[in-house]
Scaffold this motif. Structure first.
Motif, mmCIF file in Angstrom:
data_model
loop_
_atom_site.group_PDB
_atom_site.id
_atom_site.type_symbol
_atom_site.label_atom_id
_atom_site.label_comp_id
_atom_site.label_asym_id
_atom_site.label_seq_id
_atom_site.Cartn_x
_atom_site.Cartn_y
_atom_site.Cartn_z
ATOM 1 N N GLU A 150 -3.314 11.968 2.124
ATOM 2 C CA GLU A 150 -4.569 11.807 3.038
ATOM 3 C C GLU A 150 -4.736 10.189 3.439
ATOM 4 O OE1 GLU A 150 -5.621 12.607 -1.511
ATOM 5 O OE2 GLU A 150 -4.077 13.100 0.183
ATOM 6 N N ASP A 151 -4.248 9.386 2.286
ATOM 7 C CA ASP A 151 -4.324 8.089 2.685
ATOM 8 C C ASP A 151 -3.343 7.533 3.917
ATOM 9 O OD1 ASP A 151 -5.905 7.480 0.488
ATOM 10 O OD2 ASP A 151 -3.904 7.011 -0.781
ATOM 11 N N ALA A 152 -2.324 8.038 4.067
ATOM 12 C CA ALA A 152 -1.478 7.935 5.117
ATOM 13 C C ALA A 152 -2.116 8.480 6.567
ATOM 14 C CB ALA A 152 0.023 8.621 4.909
ATOM 15 N N ASN A 159 1.880 3.489 -3.269
ATOM 16 C CA ASN A 159 1.012 4.192 -4.076
ATOM 17 C C ASN A 159 0.242 5.162 -3.138
ATOM 18 O OD1 ASN A 159 1.572 3.139 -6.891
ATOM 19 N ND2 ASN A 159 0.785 1.411 -5.986
ATOM 20 N N GLN A 160 0.484 5.147 -1.900
ATOM 21 C CA GLN A 160 -0.547 6.056 -0.930
ATOM 22 C C GLN A 160 -0.387 7.502 -1.008
ATOM 23 O OE1 GLN A 160 -0.254 5.390 3.143
ATOM 24 N NE2 GLN A 160 2.004 5.569 3.210
ATOM 25 N N ARG A 161 -1.505 8.115 -1.088
ATOM 26 C CA ARG A 161 -1.228 9.813 -0.906
ATOM 27 C C ARG A 161 -1.264 10.002 0.687
ATOM 28 N NH1 ARG A 161 -6.798 10.230 -3.569
ATOM 29 N NH2 ARG A 161 -7.284 8.871 -2.233
ATOM 30 N N ARG A 210 -5.312 8.644 6.876
ATOM 31 C CA ARG A 210 -6.350 7.812 7.532
ATOM 32 C C ARG A 210 -5.790 6.651 8.032
ATOM 33 N NH1 ARG A 210 -8.397 3.623 4.672
ATOM 34 N NH2 ARG A 210 -7.323 4.142 3.050
ATOM 35 N N TYR A 211 -4.787 5.941 7.533
ATOM 36 C CA TYR A 211 -4.059 4.914 8.400
ATOM 37 C C TYR A 211 -3.839 5.032 9.699
ATOM 38 C CZ TYR A 211 -4.251 1.551 4.353
ATOM 39 O OH TYR A 211 -4.607 0.801 3.459
ATOM 40 N N VAL A 225 0.767 -1.245 0.069
ATOM 41 C CA VAL A 225 0.085 -0.063 0.004
ATOM 42 C C VAL A 225 0.796 1.206 -0.081
ATOM 43 C CG1 VAL A 225 -1.533 1.425 1.256
ATOM 44 C CG2 VAL A 225 -2.040 -1.019 1.085
ATOM 45 N N SER A 226 1.930 1.240 0.719
ATOM 46 C CA SER A 226 2.903 2.420 0.993
ATOM 47 C C SER A 226 3.291 3.093 -0.412
ATOM 48 C CB SER A 226 4.066 1.989 1.832
ATOM 49 O OG SER A 226 4.997 1.127 1.187
#
Length: 242
Positions: free
Chosen positions: A95-97, A91-93, A99-100, A88-89
């Protein structure tokens, strides 16, 4: 290091995702270097996982067929989850990071702690005091009570005796921070210092430790991370209401 593949009929989903990320990276401008690095990471990770799975397979009582990753002992599940995070790391943005990060933090909270965060969300500092023990002259040698605060009653928490522990946990998570005393909270400090737990700590220092009680006043507010979490919650609530 040799490129050892999993001795399974089909690679787990995290590794298939990683392979897709490698191919996607190679199609981008300047992506050759990124793709090469990702392939090297994939080879290393697969080799490490294969070695661990081999070890698990040869443990006493293990049969000769590993089966699917979901059938393996919990250690292998943890490895697969870790590989999933790596995949996942890629391609994450931001905002994704974020959220995690919030998911991990919130999973560690209890409802009373959530109420404390809500009570602090207006940005106004609340009274905190710590009870220490020391000689008549000199610094505090030990703290016997930390993080006593009026925020528990303000927030309406169920377990008021756990407020110091709640605050300690929220500080550990980076959601709240302590500051210096505030003259505007003078009355609140006086109320706090009559609290049974504070008075009990003072009595213990005086009667049992035979030392001089020291009260240190301070303030409690949300940290930047705590504010960000609260804003995210507010935004989500508005979105659902809309």
């Amino acid at each position: 290091m040799s490129d050892r593949r999993l001795p399974l009929r089909r690679a787990p989903l995290p590794f298939r995702l990683l392979g897709s990320a490698v191919r996607a990276a190679g199609s981008l401008p300047g992506g050759d270097l990124a793709a090469r690095g990702a392939r090297e990471t994939e080879s290393w990770l697969l080799g490490e996982l294969a070695q661990r799975l081999d070890g698990l397979r040869h443990e006493p009582g293990a049969d000769g067929d590993a089966g699917d990753v979901t059938d393996l002992p919990p250690q292998a599940d943890a490895i697969a989850r870790f590989q999933g995070l790596l995949a996942v790391s890629l391609n994450q943005r931001p905002e994704d990071a974020r959220r995690y990060l919030f998911d991990r933090i919130v999973a560690q909270l209890v409802p009373d702690e959530a109420r404390i965060i809500a009570a602090l969300s207006d940005g106004e500092p609340v009274a905190v005091c710590h009870v220490g023990a020391g000689m008549r002259v000199g610094p505090v040698s030990r703290w016997v009570l930390e993080n006593a605060s009026t925020v528990g009653k303000d927030a309406g928490v169920m377990l008021l005796d756990q407020v110091p522990n709640y605050i300690a946990h929220l500080r550990l998570l980076g959601l709240v921070q302590l500051g210096g005393p505030s003259d505007a909270l003078h009355t609140r400090y006086e109320i706090l210092e009559t609290d049974a737990r504070v008075r009990g700590a003072v009595a213990m220092v005086d009667n049992e430790l035979k030392m001089r009680p020291r009260l240190q006043r301070g303030t409690l507010v949300l940290s930047e991370l705590g504010q960000a979490l609260w804003r995210a919650c507010e935004a989500s609530a508005i979105e659902h209401d809309g």
